[in-house]
Design a protein around this motif. Structure first.
Motif, PDB file in Angstrom:
ATOM      1  N   ASP A   1       0.751  -1.268  -0.084  1.00 22.94           N
ATOM      2  CA  ASP A   1      -0.149  -0.060   0.042  1.00 22.94           C
ATOM      3  C   ASP A   1       0.881   1.344   0.092  1.00 22.94           C
ATOM      4  N   CYS A   2       1.953   1.366   0.950  1.00 22.07           N
ATOM      5  CA  CYS A   2       2.762   2.430   0.940  1.00 22.07           C
ATOM      6  C   CYS A   2       3.617   2.563  -0.467  1.00 22.07           C
ATOM      7  N   LEU A   3       3.993   1.665  -1.066  1.00 22.45           N
ATOM      8  CA  LEU A   3       4.776   1.603  -2.280  1.00 22.45           C
ATOM      9  C   LEU A   3       3.794   2.102  -3.396  1.00 22.45           C
TER      10      LEU A   3
ATOM     11  N   PHE B   1       3.450   5.788  -3.155  1.00 26.13           N
ATOM     12  CA  PHE B   1       4.734   6.277  -3.529  1.00 26.13           C
ATOM     13  C   PHE B   1       4.541   6.403  -4.952  1.00 26.13           C
ATOM     14  N   ALA B   2       3.943   5.416  -5.599  1.00 21.28           N
ATOM     15  CA  ALA B   2       4.294   5.479  -7.220  1.00 21.28           C
ATOM     16  C   ALA B   2       2.870   6.736  -7.545  1.00 21.28           C
ATOM     17  N   ASP B   3       1.818   6.448  -7.128  1.00 21.62           N
ATOM     18  CA  ASP B   3       0.968   7.557  -7.366  1.00 21.62           C
ATOM     19  C   ASP B   3       1.286   8.924  -7.138  1.00 21.62           C
ATOM     20  N   ILE B   4       1.835   9.368  -5.981  1.00 22.38           N
ATOM     21  CA  ILE B   4       2.242  10.525  -5.870  1.00 22.38           C
ATOM     22  C   ILE B   4       3.378  11.099  -6.784  1.00 22.38           C
ATOM     23  N   SER B   5       4.313  10.066  -7.170  1.00 17.59           N
ATOM     24  CA  SER B   5       5.206  10.380  -8.222  1.00 17.59           C
ATOM     25  C   SER B   5       4.599  10.455  -9.709  1.00 17.59           C
ATOM     26  N   SER B   6       3.967   9.818  -9.999  1.00 19.22           N
ATOM     27  CA  SER B   6       3.140   9.802 -11.539  1.00 19.22           C
ATOM     28  C   SER B   6       2.506  11.060 -11.474  1.00 19.22           C
ATOM     29  N   SER B   7       1.799  11.496 -10.527  1.00 21.57           N
ATOM     30  CA  SER B   7       0.826  12.647 -10.507  1.00 21.57           C
ATOM     31  C   SER B   7       1.469  14.039 -10.459  1.00 21.57           C
ATOM     32  N   ASN B   8       2.691  13.938 -10.130  1.00 21.65           N
ATOM     33  CA  ASN B   8       3.588  15.082  -9.773  1.00 21.65           C
ATOM     34  C   ASN B   8       4.777  15.195 -10.943  1.00 21.65           C
ATOM     35  N   GLY B   9       4.766  14.016 -11.878  1.00 22.06           N
ATOM     36  CA  GLY B   9       5.761  14.020 -12.758  1.00 22.06           C
ATOM     37  C   GLY B   9       7.232  13.902 -12.250  1.00 22.06           C
ATOM     38  N   LEU B  10       7.165  13.253 -11.383  1.00 17.55           N
ATOM     39  CA  LEU B  10       8.595  12.565 -10.615  1.00 17.55           C
ATOM     40  C   LEU B  10       8.773  11.549 -11.300  1.00 17.55           C
TER      41      LEU B  10
ATOM     42  N   ALA C   1       9.797   3.575  -7.790  1.00 20.45           N
ATOM     43  CA  ALA C   1       8.609   3.067  -7.064  1.00 20.45           C
ATOM     44  C   ALA C   1       8.212   1.323  -7.611  1.00 20.45           C
ATOM     45  N   TYR C   2       8.510   1.421  -8.988  1.00 26.58           N
ATOM     46  CA  TYR C   2       7.942   0.297  -9.685  1.00 26.58           C
ATOM     47  C   TYR C   2       9.113  -0.886  -9.353  1.00 26.58           C
ATOM     48  N   LEU C   3      10.231  -0.418  -9.194  1.00 26.45           N
ATOM     49  CA  LEU C   3      11.145  -1.565  -8.915  1.00 26.45           C
ATOM     50  C   LEU C   3      10.842  -2.040  -7.540  1.00 26.45           C
ATOM     51  N   CYS C   4      10.688  -1.136  -6.590  1.00 24.34           N
ATOM     52  CA  CYS C   4      10.294  -1.656  -5.383  1.00 24.34           C
ATOM     53  C   CYS C   4       9.231  -2.453  -5.317  1.00 24.34           C
ATOM     54  N   LEU C   5       8.291  -2.304  -5.734  1.00 25.29           N
ATOM     55  CA  LEU C   5       6.996  -3.012  -6.003  1.00 25.29           C
ATOM     56  C   LEU C   5       7.341  -4.403  -6.667  1.00 25.29           C
ATOM     57  N   GLY C   6       8.156  -4.218  -7.747  1.00 26.58           N
ATOM     58  CA  GLY C   6       8.446  -5.285  -8.337  1.00 26.58           C
ATOM     59  C   GLY C   6       9.335  -6.641  -7.434  1.00 26.58           C
ATOM     60  N   ASN C   7      10.244  -6.018  -6.521  1.00 30.66           N
ATOM     61  CA  ASN C   7      10.844  -6.615  -5.603  1.00 30.66           C
ATOM     62  C   ASN C   7      10.079  -7.231  -4.544  1.00 30.66           C
ATOM     63  N   ILE C   8       9.071  -6.499  -4.298  1.00 28.31           N
ATOM     64  CA  ILE C   8       8.094  -7.159  -3.007  1.00 28.31           C
ATOM     65  C   ILE C   8       7.412  -8.343  -3.796  1.00 28.31           C
ATOM     66  N   TYR C   9       7.059  -8.367  -4.794  1.00 29.08           N
ATOM     67  CA  TYR C   9       6.434  -9.656  -5.348  1.00 29.08           C
ATOM     68  C   TYR C   9       7.388 -10.705  -6.003  1.00 29.08           C
ATOM     69  N   TYR C  10       8.478 -10.073  -6.153  1.00 30.14           N
ATOM     70  CA  TYR C  10       9.594 -11.164  -6.404  1.00 30.14           C
ATOM     71  C   TYR C  10       9.986 -11.922  -5.489  1.00 30.14           C
ATOM     72  N   LYS C  11       9.741 -11.297  -4.207  1.00 32.08           N
ATOM     73  CA  LYS C  11      10.413 -12.067  -2.851  1.00 32.08           C
ATOM     74  C   LYS C  11       9.192 -12.999  -2.478  1.00 32.08           C
ATOM     75  N   ARG C  12       7.956 -12.764  -2.886  1.00 32.42           N
ATOM     76  CA  ARG C  12       6.878 -13.698  -2.591  1.00 32.42           C
ATOM     77  C   ARG C  12       6.674 -14.619  -3.620  1.00 32.42           C
ATOM     78  N   ARG C  13       7.592 -14.696  -4.501  1.00 37.19           N
ATOM     79  CA  ARG C  13       7.586 -15.881  -5.774  1.00 37.19           C
ATOM     80  C   ARG C  13       6.745 -15.490  -6.662  1.00 37.19           C
TER      81      ARG C  13
ATOM     82  N   SER D   1       9.053  -0.214 -14.858  1.00 37.84           N
ATOM     83  CA  SER D   1      10.063   0.544 -14.443  1.00 37.84           C
ATOM     84  C   SER D   1      11.207   1.043 -15.651  1.00 37.84           C
ATOM     85  N   TYR D   2      11.217  -0.406 -16.329  1.00 37.32           N
ATOM     86  CA  TYR D   2      12.276  -0.242 -17.564  1.00 37.32           C
ATOM     87  C   TYR D   2      11.691   0.910 -18.441  1.00 37.32           C
TER      88      TYR D   2
END
Length: 436
Positions: free
Chosen positions: A314-316, A319-328, A335-347, A359-360
């Motif tokens: 939820d926090c990530l 993070f992605a929504d704020i970055s997207s809406s503000n052009g960051l 943020a996308y890399l962090c979300l991908g890592n969370i799902y990667y760790k959960r297989r 992210s790419y």
């Protein structure tokens, strides 16, 4: 006879007056030609300006005007510049007329004021020179004039307090943290007593506190690297107090954020959440999207340490929504890399692959090679894990159907084309890139 008489009549009876006038005018104009020639002759002083160097002309002028102390100071500075020129890699000071002329003017004014006991004017002139050379990047000259300003009135005055604030900033830039800390603390003491403002109209006591927070933050770097969290937290709390007293909310938010990260590293998750929440509130009030995004990312790491996966995601996502809406865009890729890592760790490799791919794409739009390469590695790894999952199951089962799938996959492997959605488009592909 009549012809001879007519010839005599044609001659003028009186001498020509105009001829004499022209001669007199010519005689009067001759001295004027001599005066033109004399006007073109340069004086000895004018000749010296062309013959002598800039340094010599400046020094001679100070001596002629009677400013012997200013001459001595400039001469010593020129010698110091010559000795340290290789380290500074700058043009010789003696060849820079603007700088020498500025020194001559203000040092002469300072010396004149010193003779009459106008010490405030003396300090103001030297403060001006310190600021002048600081703006040009001549730190050693700037520090010289700031110190000379402080030495003239060690008891304190407005220019002296401002010179200390400037020195604290310069020493901080040079990494001389103890010197910077000393000057900032002295500036606060003198500014509190006098209630002075700097040249820009800012209270010196607040300006010095802002610098002091940065100094404490830098001082905490060494214990943090050594994982001495107690010492680091002590310094950061000192800095946090300075940030609050500086009345700068942005600074207070940064200080609280830094404390939250340090408490997280120290393993105190409750205190970490407390300071990150404080920082989050400040940045939200200020409308600082970048700071708010950093706070959500930090909170996600804390939640991950508590093994609260849902809150982490939820926090990530915030993070992605704020970055997207503000052009960051850089933050969005992170943020996308962090979300991908969370799902990667959960297989959940398929879901991870989707975020890594996003992210790419953002990294491609930014033309950030480092970020792009990191995303490429993660996309490849996630997709490989997706294939390996089914492949390994067939190898372990060793049934007839599994062997057929393995053989078919081996034969069609060179022809496979993987789509953006993570599925193979070749008709003969047996291993779909989906999680089961």
């Amino acid at each position: 006879m009549s012809a001879a008489a007519s010839e005599r009549r044609s001659e003028p009876f009186l001498p020509e007056i105009n001829t004499n006038r022209r001669r007199c005018a010519q005689l009067r104009r001759k001295p004027e030609k001599r005066s033109d020639k004399s006007a073109q002759i340069l004086s000895k002083e004018e000749v010296a300006l062309f013959r002598h160097s800039v340094k010599q002309n400046i020094c001679v002028q100070m001596l002629q005007e009677g400013f012997h102390r200013s001459f001595s100071e400039v001469f010593l500075l020129l010698r110091a510049d010559e000795e340290g020129r290789d380290l500074r890699r700058q043009a010789p000071l003696e060849q820079q007329q603007d700088k020498l002329e500025t020194m001559r003017i203000h040092l002469s004014q300072a010396e004149q004021a010193e003779r009459t006991g106008s010490w405030l004017v003396v300090c103001e002139q030297r403060l001006f020179l310190g600021q002048y050379f600081s703006a040009l990047g001549d730190v050693w000259l700037s520090l010289h004039f700031y110190h000379s300003c402080v030495d003239r009135q060690p008891g304190g005055s407005r220019p002296v307090a401002e010179a200390r604030a400037c020195m604290a900033k310069l020493y901080l830039q040079r990494g001389e943290l103890e010197q910077a800390k000393q000057q900032a603390e002295l500036c606060i003491q003198q500014a509190e007593a006098g209630g002075w403002m700097d040249s820009a109209g800012r209270p010196l006591r607040l300006r010095a506190r802002q610098t002091l927070w940065r100094i404490y933050s830098r001082l905490a770097d060494a214990p943090l690297d050594a994982k001495d969290y107690d010492e680091a937290l002590t310094l950061l709390h000192e800095g946090y107090s300075m940030a609050i007293e500086s009345e700068d909310k942005q600074l207070e938010g940064d200080a609280s954020y830094q404390l939250g990260l340090t408490y997280h590293s120290a393993g105190d998750l409750d205190r970490a959440k407390q300071f990150i929440n404080t920082s989050m509130q400040i940045f939200g009030t200020l409308g600082n999207a970048d700071g708010l995004g950093r706070c959500y990312k930090a909170m996600a790491k804390i939640m991950e340490s508590e093994e609260n996966v849902d809150e982490t995601v939820d926090c990530l996502e915030r993070f992605a929504d704020i970055s997207s809406s503000n052009g960051l865009q850089h933050n969005l890729a992170d943020a996308y890399l962090c979300l991908g890592n969370i799902y990667y760790k959960r297989r959940q490799y398929q879901r991870a692959s989707e975020f890594f791919l996003q992210s790419y794409e953002v990294a491609c739009s930014l033309q950030n090679v480092d970020l792009l390469q990191r995303a490429q590695v993660w996309v490849s790894s996630a997709r490989a894990q997706t294939v390996i999952k089914k492949y390994s199951a067939d190898v372990v089962s060793a049934t007839e159907a599994a062997l057929r799938r393995l053989l078919a996959w081996k034969q069609t492997r060179p022809l496979q084309e993987v789509g953006r959605d993570g599925t193979d488009k070749t008709a003969a592909v047996w291993y779909q890139l989906t999680d089961t």
